[in-house]
Design a protein around this motif. Structure first.
Motif, mmCIF file in Angstrom:
data_model
loop_
_atom_site.group_PDB
_atom_site.id
_atom_site.type_symbol
_atom_site.label_atom_id
_atom_site.label_comp_id
_atom_site.label_asym_id
_atom_site.label_seq_id
_atom_site.Cartn_x
_atom_site.Cartn_y
_atom_site.Cartn_z
ATOM 1 N N SER A 160 0.814 -1.215 0.000
ATOM 2 C CA SER A 160 0.000 0.000 0.000
ATOM 3 C C SER A 160 0.851 1.271 0.000
ATOM 4 N N VAL A 161 2.087 1.177 -0.508
ATOM 5 C CA VAL A 161 2.927 2.381 -0.630
ATOM 6 C C VAL A 161 2.265 3.343 -1.619
ATOM 7 N N PRO A 162 2.081 4.605 -1.248
ATOM 8 C CA PRO A 162 1.423 5.565 -2.148
ATOM 9 C C PRO A 162 2.142 5.669 -3.498
ATOM 10 N N LYS A 163 1.350 5.867 -4.537
ATOM 11 C CA LYS A 163 1.910 5.904 -5.885
ATOM 12 C C LYS A 163 2.843 7.097 -6.086
ATOM 13 N N ASP A 164 2.531 8.233 -5.439
ATOM 14 C CA ASP A 164 3.405 9.392 -5.642
ATOM 15 C C ASP A 164 4.783 9.159 -5.029
ATOM 16 N N LEU A 165 4.862 8.367 -3.941
ATOM 17 C CA LEU A 165 6.169 8.035 -3.386
ATOM 18 C C LEU A 165 6.923 7.075 -4.302
ATOM 19 N N GLU A 166 6.202 6.139 -4.919
ATOM 20 C CA GLU A 166 6.846 5.240 -5.868
ATOM 21 C C GLU A 166 7.382 6.015 -7.066
ATOM 22 N N GLU A 167 6.607 6.972 -7.551
ATOM 23 C CA GLU A 167 7.064 7.781 -8.680
ATOM 24 C C GLU A 167 8.277 8.624 -8.293
ATOM 25 N N ALA A 168 8.289 9.123 -7.053
ATOM 26 C CA ALA A 168 9.452 9.890 -6.595
ATOM 27 C C ALA A 168 10.697 9.013 -6.539
ATOM 28 N N ALA A 169 10.544 7.763 -6.069
ATOM 29 C CA ALA A 169 11.684 6.849 -6.017
ATOM 30 C C ALA A 169 12.201 6.549 -7.418
ATOM 31 N N GLN A 170 11.289 6.425 -8.392
ATOM 32 C CA GLN A 170 11.700 6.173 -9.768
ATOM 33 C C GLN A 170 12.399 7.391 -10.364
ATOM 34 N N SER A 171 11.904 8.580 -10.044
ATOM 35 C CA SER A 171 12.512 9.789 -10.605
ATOM 36 C C SER A 171 13.920 10.019 -10.056
ATOM 37 N N PHE A 172 14.190 9.546 -8.852
ATOM 38 C CA PHE A 172 15.534 9.653 -8.277
ATOM 39 C C PHE A 172 16.416 8.466 -8.663
ATOM 40 N N HIS A 173 15.870 7.542 -9.483
ATOM 41 C CA HIS A 173 16.608 6.384 -9.980
ATOM 42 C C HIS A 173 17.211 5.555 -8.834
ATOM 43 N N LEU A 174 16.410 5.316 -7.808
ATOM 44 C CA LEU A 174 16.875 4.507 -6.676
ATOM 45 C C LEU A 174 16.954 3.042 -7.096
ATOM 46 N N SER A 175 18.004 2.388 -6.663
ATOM 47 C CA SER A 175 18.118 0.954 -6.909
ATOM 48 C C SER A 175 17.160 0.205 -5.974
ATOM 49 N N GLY A 176 17.035 -1.099 -6.186
ATOM 50 C CA GLY A 176 16.156 -1.881 -5.329
ATOM 51 C C GLY A 176 16.568 -1.824 -3.868
ATOM 52 N N TRP A 177 17.885 -1.872 -3.612
ATOM 53 C CA TRP A 177 18.402 -1.805 -2.253
ATOM 54 C C TRP A 177 18.111 -0.435 -1.621
ATOM 55 N N GLN A 178 18.334 0.642 -2.387
ATOM 56 C CA GLN A 178 18.092 1.982 -1.870
ATOM 57 C C GLN A 178 16.602 2.220 -1.633
ATOM 58 N N ARG A 179 15.765 1.749 -2.546
ATOM 59 C CA ARG A 179 14.314 1.925 -2.387
ATOM 60 C C ARG A 179 13.825 1.212 -1.143
ATOM 61 N N PHE A 180 14.382 0.021 -0.886
ATOM 62 C CA PHE A 180 13.929 -0.755 0.270
ATOM 63 C C PHE A 180 14.186 0.003 1.574
ATOM 64 N N TRP A 181 15.405 0.572 1.712
ATOM 65 C CA TRP A 181 15.769 1.212 2.972
ATOM 66 C C TRP A 181 15.300 2.659 3.060
ATOM 67 N N ARG A 182 15.063 3.323 1.927
ATOM 68 C CA ARG A 182 14.695 4.737 1.953
ATOM 69 C C ARG A 182 13.208 4.977 1.720
ATOM 70 N N LEU A 183 12.494 3.958 1.253
ATOM 71 C CA LEU A 183 11.059 4.128 1.024
ATOM 72 C C LEU A 183 10.252 3.033 1.725
ATOM 73 N N ASP A 184 10.524 1.776 1.402
ATOM 74 C CA ASP A 184 9.685 0.690 1.905
ATOM 75 C C ASP A 184 9.748 0.572 3.430
ATOM 76 N N VAL A 185 10.952 0.497 3.983
ATOM 77 C CA VAL A 185 11.096 0.337 5.436
ATOM 78 C C VAL A 185 10.563 1.551 6.191
ATOM 79 N N PRO A 186 10.922 2.808 5.812
ATOM 80 C CA PRO A 186 10.343 3.947 6.539
ATOM 81 C C PRO A 186 8.821 4.006 6.461
ATOM 82 N N PHE A 187 8.247 3.703 5.284
ATOM 83 C CA PHE A 187 6.787 3.777 5.165
ATOM 84 C C PHE A 187 6.110 2.708 6.020
ATOM 85 N N GLY A 188 6.684 1.517 6.074
ATOM 86 C CA GLY A 188 6.063 0.437 6.843
ATOM 87 C C GLY A 188 6.419 0.440 8.311
ATOM 88 N N MET A 189 7.317 1.337 8.732
ATOM 89 C CA MET A 189 7.803 1.309 10.105
ATOM 90 C C MET A 189 6.730 1.600 11.156
#
Length: 577
Positions: A160-189
Motif C-alpha cells: 500500500s505504498v502511495p503511488k506518488d512516493l513510488e514515482e518519486a523513487a523512480q525519478s531519483f533512480h533509486l536501486s532496489g536496495w536503496q528503495r527498500f531502505w529509503r522508502l519501503d522500510v520507513p513507510f512500513g515502520m
C-alpha cells in the motif's frame, strides 16, 4: 577576509560529557550486564536445571523475569529479520506471493505444540547436554507466536505504498536496495512497530508452553515467568499467580519505557502526511539520548556507516510484480511455476492422506470436518463482537497520541495476560452455576487474540495523515459520514491485517480454550480444538495430524474466501496517494 579564531576550550566543551551522558551510560551498561548474565546461564549443562528446579519463591521472580525477557527479545530479533525478508519477497514478487502467503496462513494456524514437537529434538541435538539447545527451542516457539503478525503487517505496508512516493523513487533512480531502505522500510515502520509491540505482548501467551518442554519421557523446565505460572497453576497457588502477574506488569512497564515508547517516538517522523503531526509522541529515554554529547559523538560514526550502507546501489534482481500483457515467455514461466506448486501440493497431500488413512476411516474425517464447522461458527461470532467493540475504541485512542501513550502499557499488559490464567476462574464459574460449556468456553478463544485488532486499528489511526483529518474538519464532515468516508477507509487495511492475525490466532487458541481445567474439574466444548487437544493427550498422532490438517484447510479457505478479497479491496480502493 577575516578569520575568527576558535579557542580550544570552546571546542573541548562541545564534546565534554554532561549529566545526560552519565544517565545514558548507566542505562546502557546496566542493559549489557543483564544481557551478559542471562547469556552465561545458557552455556550451563542441562543437568544444572535439575539441581536448581523452578521454585514458587517470589524472590526468584526477578531472575526468572530476566531469563524470559531475554528469550522474548531474541525471538523478536529473529522475527524482525524474518519479516524483512519474507514480507518483501511476498510483496515484490507475484510468483513468490502465490506460495509464501498461503504458507503464512497455514503457519499461523499450526498450534504452537505442533512446532515444539518437531523442533525440540532438532535444537537439543545441536547442543547435546547443554541448556542452549532447550533455550533455542523455547526461542523458536516464541518466534512462531511473533513472526506471522509482524510479517502480515509489513507485507500490507509494502503493498500500500502511495503511488506518488513510488514515482518519486523512480525519478531519483533509486536501486532496489536503496528503495527498500529509503522508502519501503520507513513507510512500513509505524505499522510494524505497533505490531511488534503486539507480537511481544502476544508472546507471553506461549511462554508457559515454551518454558516447559517435553521430549519423549523427559521434561525440560527452563527458569522463567512462564514456568513459574505453569507450576503455580499446577499447584493451584493463587498467591503465586498474583506474584507472577505483578512481575509481568513491572516487566511490561520497563520495556514500554525503555524500548517501545522511544521507538514509537522515533518512528513518528516516518508518518506519511503533508502537514506536521498535531501532537507527536514523546519519550524521556529518547530525549535523554538526544541531549547527550559524548555518546552522540561516539555513535556518529556508526550512523555514517549505516547511511553509507543503505546508499549502496546494489544490483538486486528485479522481482516480477505483475504479469506481462504481451510477454508469452512470462506466461510460460507462470504456467510452469503454477504446475510446480500444484505438483508439490499434490505430493504433500498424498503423503498426508496415506499416513492418516492407514489408521483412520473417512467417517472419522467427516466427523472432524463437522467439528471444524463448529469452531468456525465460534470464530465468526467472536470476530464480529471483537470488531464492534475494539474498532471504535482503537480509533479513539489512535487519534489522540497523548491518550495512546497512557493506554499503551495497559493495552500491552492486557494483551500479555496469559489466557490460561483466566481459565480456572471460568471453569469454577461454569461448574458452580451449571452453565453450558459450549457457549461459555468460547470467549476464551479470543481472549488473547482480540488485541491484534485493537493494536492494528490504533496503528492505522495513529498513522492517519493529519492533512486528511484537517480537510474533513474544514468540510465539516462529522458523525456517520466521517466514519464511513474518512476514518474507516483510512484504517481498513490495518484492520484487515489485525483481523487476519486475530482470526488465525483464535483457531490456534481453540486447542487450549475448548478444553479447560482447574484441579479435578475439567470441561470440554465440542469443536476441532478440543479434538486436537484430546488426541494429543492420548498420544494418538494420526488424529493429531488429521485435526491439524483440517484446521489448516479451514483457516486457508476462510482467509481466501473472506479476508484476502477484503485485503485486495482495501488495497485497491483505500490506498493513499
Amino acid at each position: 577576509m577575516v578569520f575568527h579564531k576558535i579557542s580550544p576550550p570552546a571546542v573541548g566543551r562541545a564534546f565534554l560529557p554532561n549529566i545526560f551522558d552519565l544517565a545514558a551510560l548507566i542505562l546502557v551498561i546496566g542493559a549489557l550486564v543483564l544481557f551478559v548474565y542471562g547469556a552465561q546461564e545458557t552455556t550451563a549443562p542441562i543437568a544444572a536445571l535439575d539441581l536448581v528446579p523452578v521454585s514458587l519463591d517470589p524472590a526468584n521472580l526477578p531472575e526468572y523475569a530476566l531469563r524470559t525477557i531475554l528469550r522474548m527479545l531474541a525471538a523478536l530479533v529473529f522475527s524482525l529479520l524474518f519479516t524483512l525478508v519474507y514480507a518483501t519477497l511476498a510483496a515484490k514478487s507475484r510468483r513468490a506471493e502465490m506460495v509464501l502467503i498461503p504458507i503464512l496462513d497455514i503457519l499461523q494456524s499450526v498450534p504452537i505444540l505442533g512446532f515444539l514437537t518437531f523442533t525440540v529434538i532438532f535444537f537439543m541435538g545441536l547442543f547435546p547436554g547443554r541448556v542452549l539447545g532447550a533455550e533455542l527451542a523455547a526461542v523458536f516457539a516464541i518466534f512462531t507466536s511473533q513472526a506471522w503478525n509482524m510479517t502480515f503487517s509489513f507485507y500490507q505496508s509494502l503493498r500500500s505504498v502511495p503511488k506518488d512516493l513510488e514515482e518519486a523513487a523512480q525519478s531519483f533512480h533509486l536501486s532496489g536496495w536503496q528503495r527498500f531502505w529509503r522508502l519501503d522500510v520507513p513507510f512500513g515502520m509505524p505499522g510494524l512497530v505497533w505490531n511488534t509491540m503486539m507480537s511481544m505482548s502476544g508472546g507471553w501467551f506461549f511462554v508457559v508452553a515454551s518454558e516447559a518442554i517435553t521430549v519423549g519421557d523427559t521434561t525440560v523446565t527452563l527458569p522463567g515467568i512462564g514456568a513459574y505460572v505453569a507450576l503455580a497453576i499446577k499447584e493451584q497457588n493463587l498467591a503465586a499467580v498474583g506474584y507472577a502477574l505483578l512481575a509481568m506488569l513491572l516487566v511490561i512497564l520497563l520495556y514500554d519505557q525503555l524500548l517501545f515508547r522511544p521507538v514509537v517516538a522515533w518512528v513518528d517522523k516516518f508518518r506519511f502526511e503533508q502537514t506536521a503531526s498535531a501532537s507527536a509522541p514523546t519519550s524521556w529515554v529518547l530525549d535523554l539520548f538526544r541531549r547527550t554529547k559524548a555518546l552522540r559523538v561516539l555513535t556518529r560514526a556508526c550512523r555514517r556507516e549505516l547511511s553509507a550502507l543503505t546508499a549502496i546501489r546494489l544490483p538486486l534482481p528485479k522481482l516480477p510484480s505483475w504479469p506481462r500483457r504481451d510477454g508469452s515467455p512470462s506466461r510460460i514461466v507462470d504456467a510452469l511455476w503454477l504446475a510446480l506448486i500444484l505438483a508439490a501440493t499434490a505430493y504433500a497431500s498424498w503423503l498426508t492422506a496415506d499416513y492418516i488413512s492407514a489408521t483412520l476411516s473417512w467417517d472419522e474425517a467427516w466427523r472432524v470436518t463437522k467439528l471444524g464447522f463448529v469452531t468456525l461458527a465460534r470464530v465468526i461470532v467472536l470476530m464480529i463482537l471483537a470488531t464492534l467493540i475494539w474498532v471504535p475504541i482503537g480509533v479513539w485512542i489512535g487519534l489522540r497520541p497523548k491518550v495512546a501513550e497512557r493506554v499503551q502499557p495497559l493495552a500491552q499488559f492486557l494483551a500479555a495476560f496469559p489466557a490460561n490464567i483466566a481459565f480456572p476462574v471460568i471453569v469454577v464459574l461454569i461448574v458452580r452455576y451449571g452453565l453450558n460449556a459450549n457457549i461459555w468456553l468460547s470467549p476464551l478463544m479470543i481472549l488473547g487474540t482480540q488485541w491484534y485488532i485493537l493494536f492494528n486499528v490504533i496503528a492505522g489511526a495513529s498513522a492517519f495523515p493529519s492533512d486528511l483529518k484537517e480537510a474533513a474538519q474544514s468540510f465539516h464532515v462529522k458523525g456517520w459520514r466521517w466514519w464511513r468516508n474518512v476514518i474507516l477507509p483510512g484504517i481498513f487495511p490495518y484492520y484487515v491485517t489485525g483481523a487476519i492475525t486475530a482470526s488465525g490466532g483464535s483457531w490456534n487458541a481453540s486447542i487450549v480454550a475448548e478444553v479447560a481445567s482447574w484441579g479435578d474439574a475439567k470441561l470440554s466444548a465440542a469443536g476441532l480444538g478440543a479434538y486436537i487437544a484430546q488426541a494429543t493427550e492420548a498420544g494418538d498422532f494420526p488424529k493429531v495430524v488429521l485435526g491439524i490438517v483440517v484446521m489448516c484447510i479451514f483457516v486457508t479457505l476462510f482467509n481466501r474466501i473472506l479476508w484476502r478479497p477484503l485485503y485486495a479491496y482495501g488495497e485497491r480502493r483505500f490506498r493513499l496517494g
